[in-house]
Design an enzyme around this catalytic site. Sequence first.
Site, PDB file in Angstrom:
ATOM      1  N   ARG A 232     -10.061  -6.213   4.607  1.00 55.33           N
ATOM      2  CA  ARG A 232      -9.890  -5.416   3.384  1.00 55.33           C
ATOM      3  C   ARG A 232      -9.072  -6.213   2.364  1.00 55.33           C
ATOM      4  NH1 ARG A 232      -8.446  -1.859   7.570  1.00 55.33           N
ATOM      5  NH2 ARG A 232      -6.281  -2.055   6.972  1.00 55.33           N
TER       6      ARG A 232
ATOM      7  N   GLY B 105      -4.510  -7.143  -0.106  1.00 60.63           N
ATOM      8  CA  GLY B 105      -5.215  -6.468   0.965  1.00 60.63           C
ATOM      9  C   GLY B 105      -4.754  -5.024   1.031  1.00 60.63           C
ATOM     10  N   TYR B 106      -5.571  -4.194   1.640  1.00 66.15           N
ATOM     11  CA  TYR B 106      -5.312  -2.758   1.665  1.00 66.15           C
ATOM     12  C   TYR B 106      -4.893  -2.297   3.052  1.00 66.15           C
ATOM     13  CZ  TYR B 106      -6.937  -2.711  -3.026  1.00 66.15           C
ATOM     14  OH  TYR B 106      -7.031  -2.956  -4.364  1.00 66.15           O
ATOM     15  N   LEU B 107      -3.758  -1.584   3.096  1.00 67.07           N
ATOM     16  CA  LEU B 107      -3.271  -0.965   4.327  1.00 67.07           C
ATOM     17  C   LEU B 107      -3.917   0.398   4.510  1.00 67.07           C
ATOM     18  CD1 LEU B 107       0.493  -1.843   3.925  1.00 67.07           C
ATOM     19  CD2 LEU B 107      -1.069  -2.781   5.634  1.00 67.07           C
TER      20      LEU B 107
END
Length: 154
Positions: A81, A29-31
């Site tokens: 995400r 997942g994207y931060l």
Amino acid sequence: MALEIERKFLVQRMPPELEILSSEEIAQGYLATGDDAVRLRRQGDRRLLTAKRGRGLVREEVEVSVEQAPFEELWPLTEGRRLEKTRRTTATGGRTVEIDIYKGRLAGLIVAEVEFDDLDAASAFSPPPWFARELTDDGRYSNQRLALEGLPTE
């Protein structure tokens, strides 16, 4: 910081005789997204935080291990995400090939990635017949875009 030189290809069908060297489940997942992206990844027993800068063939990348507790604290921030895939490895032309078989809303998508030590090796690489269209410069197939937007509509 390391440079990552990588070519990516669509795979229409995996050859049944393909020797699989390893297989691992990945959730990522994207931060942060954009040209300066920050990704969390659970890959097998490992938990990684990766910062990437740039797009396409050559990118800057820094990857560090993260303990389970901080990973679990950060993971909820990637909601909306994320993607999941199975990564298999094989070899072709003296190179390791990472084959990502996507799951969930990306099911049916299979891509192959090959990393190189330099640009000359990347340009000299001759893809095997089971590789379909090259996706290296097609931003719609970046993991970040796939996690944010889903499968591209051709």
